[in-house]
Design an enzyme around this catalytic site. Sequence first.
Site, PDB file in Angstrom:
ATOM      1  N   HIS A 295       0.810  -1.209   0.000  1.00 15.83           N
ATOM      2  CA  HIS A 295       0.000   0.000   0.000  1.00 15.83           C
ATOM      3  C   HIS A 295       0.844   1.261   0.000  1.00 15.83           C
ATOM      4  CE1 HIS A 295       0.477   1.679   4.138  1.00 15.83           C
ATOM      5  NE2 HIS A 295       0.860   0.444   4.414  1.00 15.83           N
ATOM      6  N   CYS A 296       0.181   2.363  -0.335  1.00 12.71           N
ATOM      7  CA  CYS A 296       0.717   3.713  -0.143  1.00 12.71           C
ATOM      8  C   CYS A 296      -0.449   4.514   0.418  1.00 12.71           C
ATOM      9  CB  CYS A 296       1.297   4.279  -1.435  1.00 12.71           C
ATOM     10  SG  CYS A 296       0.290   4.027  -2.917  1.00 12.71           S
TER      11      CYS A 296
ATOM     12  N   MET B 132      -3.080   5.917  -1.500  1.00 16.16           N
ATOM     13  CA  MET B 132      -4.282   5.569  -2.251  1.00 16.16           C
ATOM     14  C   MET B 132      -4.188   4.220  -2.958  1.00 16.16           C
ATOM     15  SD  MET B 132      -5.159   9.308  -3.905  1.00 16.16           S
ATOM     16  CE  MET B 132      -6.684   8.711  -4.641  1.00 16.16           C
ATOM     17  N   GLY B 133      -3.002   3.637  -2.990  1.00  9.38           N
ATOM     18  CA  GLY B 133      -2.847   2.337  -3.612  1.00  9.38           C
ATOM     19  C   GLY B 133      -2.877   2.368  -5.126  1.00  9.38           C
TER      20      GLY B 133
ATOM     21  N   SER C 284      -0.073   4.378  -7.090  1.00 10.71           N
ATOM     22  CA  SER C 284       1.186   4.789  -7.716  1.00 10.71           C
ATOM     23  C   SER C 284       2.401   4.098  -7.095  1.00 10.71           C
ATOM     24  CB  SER C 284       1.343   6.306  -7.643  1.00 10.71           C
ATOM     25  OG  SER C 284       2.511   6.739  -8.319  1.00 10.71           O
ATOM     26  N   ARG C 285       2.772   4.470  -5.892  1.00 11.54           N
ATOM     27  CA  ARG C 285       3.962   3.890  -5.274  1.00 11.54           C
ATOM     28  C   ARG C 285       3.828   2.386  -5.067  1.00 11.54           C
ATOM     29  NH1 ARG C 285       3.999   8.551  -0.684  1.00 11.54           N
ATOM     30  NH2 ARG C 285       1.791   8.486  -1.291  1.00 11.54           N
TER      31      ARG C 285
END
Length: 213
Positions: free
Chosen positions: A153-154, A156-157, A159-160
């Site tokens: 996860h980041c 918002m899930g 990009s990263r």
Amino acid sequence: MRSTWRDRDRDFRQTLPGGDTSERALMEALQIVKPDYRPLPGIDPNKDDLQYYRFQMGLDCDEVYPGIFIGDATTAKNKEYLKVIGVTHLLNTAEGTRFGFVNTNKEYYNDTTIKYLGLPLADLPSVDISKYFYTAAEFIEDALSSGGKVFVHCMMGISRSATCVLAYLMIKKGMPAVQAIQRVRQSRDIHPNIGFLRQLAQLDNQLRRQRVL
């Protein structure tokens, strides 16, 4: 054995059949594939119960490859839900206390059996996420090879976290970047920033050159 930077520089100069992968090609792959939205993992859509419905509120999670879930910060903090879907490993690709980061760490999961890894990455095109590609890939592989499941996860899930999962599929599963994007985007609406796409394209070219040596 992992190749040295000198080896990778030599590989980078080798001509590839069909030419080099570009960030534009990866962007086009993102645009072409439309996600097939599915029910939340571990949730029974036929269960009619108010408390059960409230439990689902705020959850954002998709299984994008067997045993690999991508989700957002709120879901990552829901330890009860992580237990429901059988998460054994958790990769926070946005660890930190500043805006745009997720303020969790190893201690946050001390009351669980979850194995934790945090990467202090900002979601900016200028950030060098590539230096964590192999670290993330090894962590995810450790989860799956031991029969576990990993939640990546980041904030918002999209990009990263998505970028790290794509790197895993390329490094450990031998998928070309376009195929990896297609596989993940079938299940989740991911959008790595343009800088991350550029670094994935570079990784793709490195891996392709290594395979033809």
